[in-house]
Design a protein around this motif. Structure first.
Motif, PDB file in Angstrom:
ATOM      1  N   GLY A   1      80.550 -55.295 -59.145  1.00 17.18           N
ATOM      2  CA  GLY A   1      79.906 -56.321 -59.717  1.00 17.18           C
ATOM      3  C   GLY A   1      80.126 -56.752 -60.997  1.00 17.18           C
ATOM      4  O   GLY A   1      80.284 -57.955 -61.419  1.00 17.18           O
ATOM      5  N   ALA A   2      80.463 -55.743 -62.047  1.00 16.77           N
ATOM      6  CA  ALA A   2      80.921 -56.093 -63.282  1.00 16.77           C
ATOM      7  C   ALA A   2      82.439 -56.834 -63.131  1.00 16.77           C
ATOM      8  O   ALA A   2      82.723 -57.938 -64.055  1.00 16.77           O
ATOM      9  CB  ALA A   2      81.223 -54.668 -63.955  1.00 16.77           C
ATOM     10  N   LEU A   3      83.459 -56.522 -62.268  1.00 18.55           N
ATOM     11  CA  LEU A   3      84.649 -57.112 -62.132  1.00 18.55           C
ATOM     12  C   LEU A   3      84.335 -58.820 -61.602  1.00 18.55           C
ATOM     13  O   LEU A   3      84.942 -59.718 -62.083  1.00 18.55           O
ATOM     14  CB  LEU A   3      85.479 -56.539 -60.948  1.00 18.55           C
ATOM     15  N   PHE A   4      83.269 -58.993 -60.666  1.00 20.07           N
ATOM     16  CA  PHE A   4      83.091 -60.403 -60.365  1.00 20.07           C
ATOM     17  C   PHE A   4      82.541 -61.014 -61.565  1.00 20.07           C
ATOM     18  O   PHE A   4      82.919 -62.311 -61.952  1.00 20.07           O
ATOM     19  CB  PHE A   4      81.934 -60.473 -59.227  1.00 20.07           C
ATOM     20  N   ALA A   5      81.532 -60.526 -62.462  1.00 15.18           N
ATOM     21  CA  ALA A   5      81.075 -61.387 -63.557  1.00 15.18           C
ATOM     22  C   ALA A   5      82.255 -61.650 -64.588  1.00 15.18           C
ATOM     23  O   ALA A   5      82.102 -62.686 -65.044  1.00 15.18           O
ATOM     24  CB  ALA A   5      79.862 -60.341 -64.137  1.00 15.18           C
ATOM     25  N   GLU A   6      83.012 -60.711 -64.674  1.00 19.52           N
ATOM     26  CA  GLU A   6      84.223 -60.802 -65.580  1.00 19.52           C
ATOM     27  C   GLU A   6      85.226 -61.987 -65.286  1.00 19.52           C
ATOM     28  O   GLU A   6      85.552 -62.724 -65.945  1.00 19.52           O
ATOM     29  CB  GLU A   6      84.790 -59.453 -65.983  1.00 19.52           C
TER      30      GLU A   6
ATOM     31  N   HIS B   1      72.562 -57.787 -50.246  1.00 18.80           N
ATOM     32  CA  HIS B   1      71.306 -57.174 -50.177  1.00 18.80           C
ATOM     33  C   HIS B   1      71.179 -56.236 -51.317  1.00 18.80           C
ATOM     34  O   HIS B   1      70.265 -55.662 -51.788  1.00 18.80           O
ATOM     35  CB  HIS B   1      71.047 -56.318 -48.919  1.00 18.80           C
ATOM     36  N   ASP B   2      72.288 -55.906 -51.901  1.00 19.72           N
ATOM     37  CA  ASP B   2      72.692 -54.981 -52.827  1.00 19.72           C
ATOM     38  C   ASP B   2      72.203 -55.035 -54.318  1.00 19.72           C
ATOM     39  O   ASP B   2      72.674 -56.137 -54.869  1.00 19.72           O
ATOM     40  CB  ASP B   2      74.119 -54.323 -53.024  1.00 19.72           C
TER      41      ASP B   2
ATOM     42  N   HIS C   1      74.190 -57.951 -61.455  1.00 20.42           N
ATOM     43  CA  HIS C   1      75.317 -58.542 -62.233  1.00 20.42           C
ATOM     44  C   HIS C   1      75.594 -60.177 -62.078  1.00 20.42           C
ATOM     45  O   HIS C   1      76.260 -60.896 -62.927  1.00 20.42           O
ATOM     46  CB  HIS C   1      76.597 -57.869 -61.788  1.00 20.42           C
ATOM     47  N   ALA C   2      74.715 -60.554 -61.151  1.00 24.02           N
ATOM     48  CA  ALA C   2      74.986 -62.209 -60.910  1.00 24.02           C
ATOM     49  C   ALA C   2      74.365 -62.940 -61.934  1.00 24.02           C
ATOM     50  O   ALA C   2      73.177 -62.477 -62.616  1.00 24.02           O
ATOM     51  CB  ALA C   2      74.391 -62.465 -59.604  1.00 24.02           C
TER      52      ALA C   2
END
Length: 498
Positions: free
Chosen positions: A460-465, A479-480, A486-487
């Motif tokens: 999640g942090a990687l996607f946001a970054e 569903h997580d 993080h979205a």
């Protein structure tokens, strides 16, 4: 009576890249009729343990018995009888067990039919089980006409229809929302209790503990804790939970009356600057008045009607909602892997309705990244070769493979073959493969379904970054709650459909 007895199990996978140890002295006993839930991070050995209990793999050392069967020595017909009669198995990819051309009733009765049970009797058993899971009205429906939760219930009935003595389930709710997951766990417990079957569930979902007689933690190929109490393994090894130790790398042990006191060595806290606020850019992809209908005539099901959404560059968006609301269908439409019944999809200003199959493939190659469930990876390629191949097919520099794998925590496993990786590690390879090409639009379908919380949080942090620093529009169906946290934008599909 002891149903499962595993003692000092080791499983070592030799390869040209070096040996990889999946189990390192694991010992576990399960009593007949007991329901045990096994937790552990990706790569801890959970799935290897299940494969050994299913007779799909053999230990390198140690002993393992299931009732009267010594699994080290079972061969040929004896092994086939064990798998077909003693064992019930629910794979984490439940859709694999559901032949698309068969009805729910036929799927549940199939095992009994193969064992030579009278067709009328197998049909009655299927009807009884489907009624038990509230699917009597769907008994003539095929898998494609069922939601994910309904498919999982059919797969569960199929795995239990022959009355196995041992039932094992590998991440049985990984692709389901919380409500459906809770329902499946409750059904597993109820059906297991009614049949008196011994049950072992491997899961990352903390909610599964609610149905367990006993909760076992596995770490580094060993049992590390049972019901919250640390296990002292042979040689005095004990695994202290990392959340209790913090960031320390050393500890001092002091004998005390009744036990041992662990003094952690403090580590100076490192100040971290808060990330800059993400600023969404221009629209990268949009759904315009989308309508999608599956099936025809009386079996037609409208997934959504007149749905319009826009996804901006530089934003990490989460598509949420219960199973069956159309999250995966929407991703397939955005990727041009499916066509809408009405409406259109635009990616980088291009209307997908105006592209033929070749044009869609070229657009995906240049601008769209897809994160799958990690099941389409080539088993004999290494993690590095998998990412390099994807980059080569896109005409991109293969030098980015190493950094992409390091970003998902697989730097040290880059040269391990995919077949030697756990399901959670394969999932991260699939993420690295999609990230490496730095696409304008990244689509991910339940990318953390097979990951423990720590790895899910890292993804999640990687996607946001990545969205913030590269301007990529990242869209995840999930569903997580860890990923949703993080979205930057959440699209609750069930509400948007109304």
């Amino acid at each position: 009576m002891t149903a499962v007895e595993a003692t000092d199990l080791f499983r070592i996978y030799p390869s040209a890249e070096g040996a990889a140890a999946a189990l390192q002295g694991l010992s576990l006993e399960i009593e007949e009729g007991e329901l045990v839930v096994v937790f552990g991070p990706s790569g801890s050995g959970k799935s290897t343990l299940l494969r050994i209990l299913a007779g799909l793999d053999r230990p390198s050392a140690g002993t393992v018995r299931v009732f009267e069967h010594d699994l080290r020595t079972l061969r040929g017909r004896a092994l086939a009888r064990y798998r077909s009669r003693t064992l019930g198995y629910a794979d984490q990819h439940y859709e694999r067990a559901l032949a698309p051309e068969l009805t729910a009733r036929q799927l549940v009765a199939l095992r009994l039919d193969l064992l030579g049970v009278d067709r009328a009797e197998s049909g009655r058993t299927a009807d009884r089980l489907l009624e038990r899971v509230d699917l009597a009205g769907k008994r003539n429906a095929r898998p494609g006409e069922l939601s994910g939760g309904q498919q999982q219930r059919v797969a569960l009935c199929a795995a239990l229809s022959h009355g196995p003595r041992l039932f094992i389930a590998d991440e049985p709710t990984g692709e389901l929302d919380a409500a459906n997951a809770a329902e499946i766990y409750a059904l597993i417990r109820e059906l297991a209790r009614e049949a008196g079957v011994t049950t072992l569930i491997v899961s990352h979902d903390p909610e599964s503990a609610a149905v367990a007689d006993r909760v076992v933690q596995v770490r580094d190929g060993r049992v590390s804790a049972v019901d919250g109490e640390a296990v002292v393994n042979r040689g005095g090894w004990i695994r202290v939970p990392e959340e209790l130790l913090g960031r320390t790398t050393r500890a001092r042990l002091e004998p005390r009356p009744g036990g041992v006191f662990v003094h952690t060595v403090a580590v100076e806290a490192v100040e971290r600057a808060a990330p800059a606020e993400a600023r969404p850019g221009a629209v990268v992809a949009e759904a315009v008045a989308l309508t999608k209908v599956h099936g025809r005539g009386a079996r037609a099901t409208e997934v959504f009607h007149d749905l319009s959404l826009a996804f901006a560059g530089g934003a990490f968006s989460a598509i949420t909602g219960p199973s069956g609301t159309g999250k995966s269908t929407l991703l397939h439409l955005l990727a041009g892997l499916d066509r809408p019944t009405a409406g259109d999809v635009r990616v980088l200003g291009t209307a997908l309705s105006g592209l033929d199959d070749t044009g869609l493939a070229l657009l995906r190659r240049s601008s769209i990244g897809l994160v799958t469930q990690g099941t389409d990876l080539v088993p004999f390629l290494t993690a590095r070769e998998t990412v390099e191949l994807a980059l080569a097919l896109r005409g991109a520099d293969a030098g980015g493979a190493a950094s992409a794998l390091a970003a998902v925590g697989l730097g040290e496993l880059a040269d391990q073959r995919v077949a030697r990786l756990s399901m959670g590690e394969r999932q991260r390879v699939a993420i690295a493969r999609a990230l490496a090409a730095k696409p304008a639009l990244l689509l991910a379908d339940e990318p953390t379904a097979r990951l423990d919380e720590a790895n899910a949080r890292a993804v999640g942090a990687l996607f946001a970054e990545l969205a913030r620093t590269t301007g990529t529009a990242i869209v995840c169906a999930t569903h997580d709650p860890v990923l949703i946290e993080h979205a930057q934008v959440e699209f609750p599909l069930a509400s948007l459909r109304e």
